[in-house]
Design a protein around this motif. Structure first.
Motif, PDB file in Angstrom:
ATOM      1  N   UNK A 274     -38.002 -34.506  29.962  1.00 41.82           N
ATOM      2  CA  UNK A 274     -39.234 -34.678  30.754  1.00 41.82           C
ATOM      3  C   UNK A 274     -39.770 -33.309  31.172  1.00 41.82           C
ATOM      4  N   UNK A 275     -40.605 -32.723  30.352  1.00 40.57           N
ATOM      5  CA  UNK A 275     -40.980 -31.326  30.513  1.00 40.57           C
ATOM      6  C   UNK A 275     -41.776 -31.040  31.784  1.00 40.57           C
ATOM      7  N   UNK A 276     -42.506 -32.019  32.296  1.00 41.08           N
ATOM      8  CA  UNK A 276     -43.323 -31.789  33.489  1.00 41.08           C
ATOM      9  C   UNK A 276     -42.524 -31.906  34.777  1.00 41.08           C
ATOM     10  N   UNK A 277     -41.492 -32.725  34.772  1.00 40.52           N
ATOM     11  CA  UNK A 277     -40.799 -33.049  36.020  1.00 40.52           C
ATOM     12  C   UNK A 277     -39.381 -32.489  36.115  1.00 40.52           C
ATOM     13  N   UNK A 278     -38.733 -32.220  34.975  1.00 39.45           N
ATOM     14  CA  UNK A 278     -37.368 -31.692  34.996  1.00 39.45           C
ATOM     15  C   UNK A 278     -37.014 -31.173  33.603  1.00 39.45           C
ATOM     16  N   UNK A 279     -37.523 -29.993  33.231  1.00 40.06           N
ATOM     17  CA  UNK A 279     -37.373 -29.524  31.855  1.00 40.06           C
ATOM     18  C   UNK A 279     -35.943 -29.218  31.423  1.00 40.06           C
ATOM     19  N   UNK A 280     -35.002 -29.156  32.363  1.00 39.57           N
ATOM     20  CA  UNK A 280     -33.604 -28.924  31.993  1.00 39.57           C
ATOM     21  C   UNK A 280     -32.807 -30.227  31.894  1.00 39.57           C
ATOM     22  N   UNK A 281     -33.474 -31.356  32.062  1.00 33.91           N
ATOM     23  CA  UNK A 281     -32.778 -32.644  32.116  1.00 33.91           C
ATOM     24  C   UNK A 281     -32.786 -33.342  30.763  1.00 33.91           C
ATOM     25  N   UNK A 282     -31.999 -34.412  30.686  1.00 28.14           N
ATOM     26  CA  UNK A 282     -31.903 -35.245  29.489  1.00 28.14           C
ATOM     27  C   UNK A 282     -31.953 -36.705  29.937  1.00 28.14           C
ATOM     28  N   UNK A 283     -33.012 -37.395  29.584  1.00 29.70           N
ATOM     29  CA  UNK A 283     -33.185 -38.775  30.030  1.00 29.70           C
ATOM     30  C   UNK A 283     -32.165 -39.735  29.410  1.00 29.70           C
ATOM     31  N   UNK A 284     -31.414 -39.284  28.432  1.00 26.67           N
ATOM     32  CA  UNK A 284     -30.412 -40.141  27.795  1.00 26.67           C
ATOM     33  C   UNK A 284     -29.108 -40.204  28.583  1.00 26.67           C
ATOM     34  N   UNK A 285     -28.901 -39.226  29.488  1.00 26.92           N
ATOM     35  CA  UNK A 285     -27.607 -39.122  30.181  1.00 26.92           C
ATOM     36  C   UNK A 285     -27.719 -38.961  31.691  1.00 26.92           C
ATOM     37  N   UNK A 286     -28.908 -38.643  32.199  1.00 31.16           N
ATOM     38  CA  UNK A 286     -29.023 -38.172  33.584  1.00 31.16           C
ATOM     39  C   UNK A 286     -29.460 -39.233  34.571  1.00 31.16           C
ATOM     40  N   UNK A 287     -29.216 -40.489  34.249  1.00 25.16           N
ATOM     41  CA  UNK A 287     -29.451 -41.611  35.155  1.00 25.16           C
ATOM     42  C   UNK A 287     -28.108 -42.325  35.335  1.00 25.16           C
ATOM     43  N   UNK A 288     -27.761 -42.732  36.550  1.00 24.63           N
ATOM     44  CA  UNK A 288     -26.422 -43.294  36.773  1.00 24.63           C
ATOM     45  C   UNK A 288     -26.115 -44.552  35.963  1.00 24.63           C
ATOM     46  N   UNK A 289     -27.134 -45.376  35.767  1.00 27.96           N
ATOM     47  CA  UNK A 289     -26.889 -46.617  35.032  1.00 27.96           C
ATOM     48  C   UNK A 289     -28.198 -47.073  34.392  1.00 27.96           C
ATOM     49  N   UNK A 290     -28.102 -47.426  33.104  1.00 29.77           N
ATOM     50  CA  UNK A 290     -29.261 -47.890  32.341  1.00 29.77           C
ATOM     51  C   UNK A 290     -29.132 -49.385  32.060  1.00 29.77           C
ATOM     52  N   UNK A 291     -30.275 -50.001  31.799  1.00 27.90           N
ATOM     53  CA  UNK A 291     -30.298 -51.380  31.311  1.00 27.90           C
ATOM     54  C   UNK A 291     -30.983 -51.418  29.951  1.00 27.90           C
ATOM     55  N   UNK A 292     -30.442 -52.233  29.066  1.00 26.62           N
ATOM     56  CA  UNK A 292     -31.009 -52.397  27.736  1.00 26.62           C
ATOM     57  C   UNK A 292     -31.477 -53.839  27.584  1.00 26.62           C
ATOM     58  N   UNK A 293     -32.784 -54.012  27.356  1.00 25.12           N
ATOM     59  CA  UNK A 293     -33.378 -55.329  27.123  1.00 25.12           C
ATOM     60  C   UNK A 293     -33.705 -55.452  25.643  1.00 25.12           C
ATOM     61  N   UNK A 294     -33.241 -56.516  25.026  1.00 26.16           N
ATOM     62  CA  UNK A 294     -33.568 -56.799  23.635  1.00 26.16           C
ATOM     63  C   UNK A 294     -34.263 -58.153  23.572  1.00 26.16           C
ATOM     64  N   UNK A 295     -35.488 -58.150  23.083  1.00 27.62           N
ATOM     65  CA  UNK A 295     -36.307 -59.372  23.020  1.00 27.62           C
ATOM     66  C   UNK A 295     -36.358 -60.069  24.377  1.00 27.62           C
ATOM     67  N   UNK A 296     -36.479 -59.267  25.437  1.00 25.82           N
ATOM     68  CA  UNK A 296     -36.638 -59.801  26.781  1.00 25.82           C
ATOM     69  C   UNK A 296     -35.369 -60.192  27.484  1.00 25.82           C
ATOM     70  N   UNK A 297     -34.224 -60.022  26.825  1.00 28.72           N
ATOM     71  CA  UNK A 297     -32.949 -60.409  27.415  1.00 28.72           C
ATOM     72  C   UNK A 297     -32.164 -59.153  27.785  1.00 28.72           C
ATOM     73  N   UNK A 298     -31.663 -59.094  29.014  1.00 25.37           N
ATOM     74  CA  UNK A 298     -30.801 -57.991  29.422  1.00 25.37           C
ATOM     75  C   UNK A 298     -29.469 -58.139  28.696  1.00 25.37           C
ATOM     76  N   UNK A 299     -29.195 -57.225  27.764  1.00 24.79           N
ATOM     77  CA  UNK A 299     -27.998 -57.363  26.932  1.00 24.79           C
ATOM     78  C   UNK A 299     -26.836 -56.496  27.395  1.00 24.79           C
ATOM     79  N   UNK A 300     -27.147 -55.394  28.102  1.00 30.05           N
ATOM     80  CA  UNK A 300     -26.041 -54.551  28.553  1.00 30.05           C
ATOM     81  C   UNK A 300     -26.519 -53.548  29.592  1.00 30.05           C
ATOM     82  N   UNK A 301     -25.552 -53.064  30.385  1.00 26.18           N
ATOM     83  CA  UNK A 301     -25.749 -51.915  31.252  1.00 26.18           C
ATOM     84  C   UNK A 301     -24.783 -50.832  30.785  1.00 26.18           C
ATOM     85  N   UNK A 302     -25.240 -49.588  30.812  1.00 24.11           N
ATOM     86  CA  UNK A 302     -24.397 -48.497  30.334  1.00 24.11           C
ATOM     87  C   UNK A 302     -24.791 -47.209  31.039  1.00 24.11           C
TER      88      UNK A 302
END
Length: 263
Positions: free
Chosen positions: A72-100
């Motif tokens: 996110x170059x405007x808000x945190x250029x040293x960050x990585x949105x793939x790893x820098x959030x404590x917990x993610x949710x993955x929705x597939x076809x509208x269904x929450x399939x996992x948290x990681x």
């Protein structure tokens, strides 16, 4: 005990990246702007950006990545949105399939990340004005509810607004409105004050996301638009894949709250 409120954003994100903090981020890195995350394939990105433009209260845009980039170059250029959030949710076809805690394997060359303003940002301003924040006091997640307030449709994106609730002493309600109105890029002023049934919430003790908090006799229920709205939209619209933050588990930016406040 580590004082997480005093952590710099870099230090907080490093803890998160190393799975040393897998909890809601309310109160972490006090004074710095927090953000909701939505990740979509680029073929859906324009429609979602239009949805945000038409629904700025629940979906105020702080940053959008280039397709394939997780920076996110405007808000945190040293960050990585793939790893820098404590917990993610993955929705597939509208269904929450996992948290990681890591989505590196899901972030392909066609993925676009959106950072949306979060109401955790204005909580420090409320506290500085003597207004208590119950979910911080009770060390839990803010309660969030689906409402009967429809968002404005854009492309295939449509659905109900989600709100976060904070009980506020009756004497402080006007001040709470004044304080949060200074932060339109992180939801701004409340969308509703008082009876939850008026916006379709039948049981205040059963939030759709987050945790229930105690409510005192002299307190009024105050509701702000919430960046979990895209998750309710995902359940209704059912895109093939949408990745979000887990409710309450936000991205901590390098922006200071006062940088995004209005006078």
């Amino acid at each position: 005990m580590l004082e997480t409120a005093k952590l710099t954003p870099d230090a907080a994100r490093e803890m998160i990246r190393n799975n040393q903090w897998i909890k809601p981020t309310s109160g972490v890195s006090k004074g710095y702007t927090q953000a909701n995350l939505v990740v979509l394939p680029k073929e859906l990105a324009f429609d979602f950006l239009l949805f945000c433009q038409r629904n700025p209260k629940p979906c105020p845009v702080l940053d959008v990545t280039e397709p394939g980039s997780a920076i996110p170059t405007l808000t945190a250029p040293s960050a990585d949105l793939r790893t820098d959030i404590p917990k993610y949710r993955v929705y597939r076809s509208g269904v929450l399939t996992e948290e990681r805690t890591d989505i590196r394997d899901l972030w392909g060359d066609n993925m676009v990340g959106f950072l949306l303003g979060c109401s955790f940002t204005f909580e420090s301003a409320l506290i500085e004005n003597g207004i208590p924040i119950r979910h911080i006091e009770e060390n839990c997640n803010v309660p969030m509810y689906k409402t009967n307030i429809p968002c404005v449709k854009a492309g295939q994106f449509e659905g109900p607004m989600v709100v976060s609730m904070r009980p506020v002493p009756e004497k402080d309600v006007v001040r709470a409105v004044q304080v949060t109105s200074r932060f339109p890029s992180v939801h701004g002023a409340p969308v509703h004050i008082g009876d939850p049934a008026s916006i379709g919430i039948q049981n205040i003790d059963q939030p759709d996301f987050g945790d229930c908090v105690s409510i005192k006799d002299e307190e009024v229920l105050v509701f702000w638009a919430c960046g979990v709205t895209p998750q309710a939209v995902a359940m209704q619209v059912k895109p093939e894949i949408m990745i979000t933050h887990a409710p309450g588990h936000m991205f901590i930016t390098d922006l200071k709250n006062e940088q995004i406040a209005v006078l």
